[in-house]
Design a protein around this motif. Sequence first.
Motif, mmCIF file in Angstrom:
data_model
loop_
_atom_site.group_PDB
_atom_site.id
_atom_site.type_symbol
_atom_site.label_atom_id
_atom_site.label_comp_id
_atom_site.label_asym_id
_atom_site.label_seq_id
_atom_site.Cartn_x
_atom_site.Cartn_y
_atom_site.Cartn_z
ATOM 1 N N THR A 97 -46.224 27.409 52.105
ATOM 2 C CA THR A 97 -45.927 27.201 50.684
ATOM 3 C C THR A 97 -45.087 28.336 50.110
ATOM 4 O O THR A 97 -44.220 28.121 49.265
ATOM 5 C CB THR A 97 -47.228 27.061 49.878
ATOM 6 O OG1 THR A 97 -48.063 28.221 50.116
ATOM 7 C CG2 THR A 97 -47.991 25.816 50.301
ATOM 8 N N SER A 143 -49.848 19.865 51.376
ATOM 9 C CA SER A 143 -50.676 20.955 50.854
ATOM 10 C C SER A 143 -51.923 20.407 50.147
ATOM 11 O O SER A 143 -53.026 20.960 50.271
ATOM 12 C CB SER A 143 -49.865 21.818 49.880
ATOM 13 O OG SER A 143 -48.751 22.385 50.529
ATOM 14 N N ARG A 166 -45.478 19.607 49.712
ATOM 15 C CA ARG A 166 -46.409 19.637 48.581
ATOM 16 C C ARG A 166 -47.541 18.633 48.788
ATOM 17 O O ARG A 166 -48.725 18.949 48.576
ATOM 18 C CB ARG A 166 -45.659 19.333 47.287
ATOM 19 C CG ARG A 166 -46.533 19.452 46.034
ATOM 20 C CD ARG A 166 -45.691 19.429 44.783
ATOM 21 N NE ARG A 166 -45.017 18.152 44.634
ATOM 22 C CZ ARG A 166 -43.725 18.025 44.325
ATOM 23 N NH1 ARG A 166 -42.968 19.077 44.172
ATOM 24 N NH2 ARG A 166 -43.183 16.818 44.190
ATOM 25 N N ILE A 190 -45.786 26.001 45.867
ATOM 26 C CA ILE A 190 -45.058 24.816 46.312
ATOM 27 C C ILE A 190 -44.554 23.985 45.130
ATOM 28 O O ILE A 190 -43.628 23.172 45.276
ATOM 29 C CB ILE A 190 -45.933 23.969 47.257
ATOM 30 C CG1 ILE A 190 -45.080 22.964 48.027
ATOM 31 C CG2 ILE A 190 -47.019 23.244 46.476
ATOM 32 C CD1 ILE A 190 -44.017 23.594 48.891
ATOM 33 N N SER A 215 -41.144 28.350 50.035
ATOM 34 C CA SER A 215 -40.406 27.659 48.971
ATOM 35 C C SER A 215 -40.024 28.590 47.832
ATOM 36 O O SER A 215 -39.147 28.256 47.031
ATOM 37 C CB SER A 215 -41.240 26.493 48.432
ATOM 38 O OG SER A 215 -42.384 26.976 47.744
ATOM 39 N N TRP A 233 -39.541 19.345 50.668
ATOM 40 C CA TRP A 233 -40.522 20.156 49.943
ATOM 41 C C TRP A 233 -41.546 19.282 49.234
ATOM 42 O O TRP A 233 -42.695 19.698 49.040
ATOM 43 C CB TRP A 233 -39.799 21.078 48.953
ATOM 44 C CG TRP A 233 -38.842 21.979 49.685
ATOM 45 C CD1 TRP A 233 -37.499 21.853 49.770
ATOM 46 C CD2 TRP A 233 -39.192 23.105 50.486
ATOM 47 N NE1 TRP A 233 -36.971 22.836 50.561
ATOM 48 C CE2 TRP A 233 -37.995 23.632 51.014
ATOM 49 C CE3 TRP A 233 -40.399 23.744 50.803
ATOM 50 C CZ2 TRP A 233 -37.961 24.744 51.840
ATOM 51 C CZ3 TRP A 233 -40.375 24.861 51.625
ATOM 52 C CH2 TRP A 233 -39.168 25.344 52.138
ATOM 53 N N GLY A 255 -51.153 28.861 46.761
ATOM 54 C CA GLY A 255 -50.261 28.015 47.547
ATOM 55 C C GLY A 255 -49.760 26.822 46.759
ATOM 56 O O GLY A 255 -48.571 26.460 46.826
#
Length: 763
Positions: free
Chosen positions: A241, A78, A75, A56, A244, A71, A52
């Motif tokens: 993720t 994440s 990130r 990302i 993207s 994004w 993941g």
Amino acid sequence: MTHVEATDQGHAIPVPFEFRLHLGLSAALLVTLLAGPEWAAAPAMGLLLLLGLVAIHRGPRRHRPVDGSPWRHIRTASYFFVVCSLLRVVRDAGGLPDQLTLLPDLLTIPAYLLVGLCFSIMLRRRHDTDDDAARIDALLMGLGTAFLTWMFLIAPRVSAQLSGAQFINVLFPIIDVAVLVLALRLLLGRGARQPALWMMVLACGVLFTGDLLYCLRVALLVGVPEQLIDSSLLLMFVLLTGASLHPSMRTLTEPQQVVVRDLSRARTVSIGSMVIIPVALTALMPAGTTASNVIRAVLCVLLVLTVLIRVIRSNNSRAHAERISRRRVTHDTLTDLPNRELLTETVAGWAGRAAAERLEISLLFLDLDRFKMINDNWGHSVGDELLRAVAGRLSEQVRPGDVVSRIGGDEFVVALASPPHERLAESLAERLLAEFNRPFSLSIGDVVTSVSIGVAKSAAGAHALELIRDADTAMYKAKSNGRNVYALFDSSMHAQVQDRVRLEQALRGAVERGELAAHFQPIIDLASGELDGFEALMRWHSPVLGHVSPVEFIPIAEETGMIEEMGSWLLRESVRQLGEWIAQRGPHARPLHVSVNVAVRQLRDGSLVRLVDEALRENDLPPSALWLEITESGVMEDLETALLTLNALRTMGVTLCIDDFGTGYSSLSYLHRLPVGIVKIDRSFVSDVGENGANEPIVRAVLAMTRAMGHRVVAEGVETEAQRDWLREQGCDLVQGWLYSKADLPANLTGWIEHRAPALTEA
């Protein structure tokens, strides 16, 4: 290797191998986590988290979306998720002190906030923030989900003595609902539903499911397998993720075209279920604690209010759409003025009460003079800009109850009703003519255009269409009177219009039917008395109308555009006839020329230079044998375009003449710019010379001026010997007129060709 996936817009989007590899490896690791040996669970989880994070980082760099901030938020979220997952593993193994056991759950909250922020930015970038239907439907589904979650999963198990951990974990499904509402907004809103969007919405759904299961296990002590919870949350991480890596991720931050869709069956059922079930359960289920009842009631009230808002917005939207549709039917799209249909309705309504209120209905029909020249010179965008400016200026000059309409092209109509004795229409026409003397400020600078106005009036019983027709007729009368004036309609104009239409119809096809003839008038060298050349003049004999004067048919030909074909015919025929005469006279005779009039439309037509070149080549004549006559007013209509054509002709060797000098602009500055070699003095100035006439000083000045500029002069309309002698004394170069010969057919001019100058015509 790249696969191609078709989107719902019909465009093919290549699916990168990296994206398919991410999904394939993630699916294998999830299966291992769920059904594999216990020792493989931790490595599988670690690899999923690593995949993941790689996705990302790689996706946004690879596809470069317009706005990368959403994004970046994903990130960061994440990383929070990875840290929380690792801390939970450590906590479950007993590696965290008691005072830090809530840390993994607390660190989840920023991750949720960042995901919500990501969706908010995407909504704004896609211009979905003003999509009321999607916003309300998403809110309805979110409220329904929150209600069911509270009723069945949280309220029955919440005790008054909830611990801190239980309280935080009970709130997670509620927080998830807020994120899910934003995701549904994206899904239900305008624009294309691309794979990346579906993945992110599905990720939110899985997140809600995973947190709900976690809440049931940890906070409410329901027996849910831990591996199922971990797999759900990891699946969310993989989808969020992995989105993207798909090329369609760019569309999530791009403005979307509005896609109007009917309410689908699935959407209708989902909305209906989320409204009906909570309301029904509220009525059927027994009361719980006071706090639970209050929350349940609040959620139900919010659901009902949201439905009510949707109904109101839907009704208002439909009414607004109907108003817009009606306005499009009755108003001009460019100027937003009433169109012909609404004008007709309004005038008909006024006519119904004209007799009772003793009103006179007046129409002013306005047509911009030489509007086509503006379009041709600066383009249609400037023409449209001028039309909007004209609409604004007209609207400023009328009373609140009057109607200003655009009925097509550059035609406007002003309608007004007033007592008959007020002469309101004439006063307004005079004011509008004065207003059009002021330049219009456009993007290219100040532009001046005049207007021709036709005025028609009618009292009781006025028929709208007849009144518009009469005003139109009067406008054409204003055009024929020289433009930039207004004309009042009278019944005699109907006959004039009918004559004009009959003449126009007869003129169409005259070239193909061979009805046109070229007549030639000799041009004489005053110093020697010898023939220098001829002016070609177009004549028309109609089988129906007989001989028609050029004064009648030439203006119609120019207005309708037929002059281009007729002018081309005259030029070819004149050059051909000159070629015959030169061959007949022999190689040692004095060179002759033929002078041909060029219309304004021909000057603006880029093919004139090619036409001249072809005509001269076909008849083996030098360019100096051809004179082309242009009028001052015609050149001044579009000076820059005319200069391009005139300079090309002059470079070719053709002689250019200014015709009817003195009747137009007569500006030395313009004459200096034009590449002409001949100036023709109009017959109106020649008529009284030699008799101490008032025009003699003007003619002397013109002769002196043109001689100083190196031009030769032709005097037109010479009819007496006194005129000829006076012009010779003043140094005029060439003359033409009835003193020598009228314009005639070539067969009647043989005496001039055979070097026999006929006896002078009696004055």
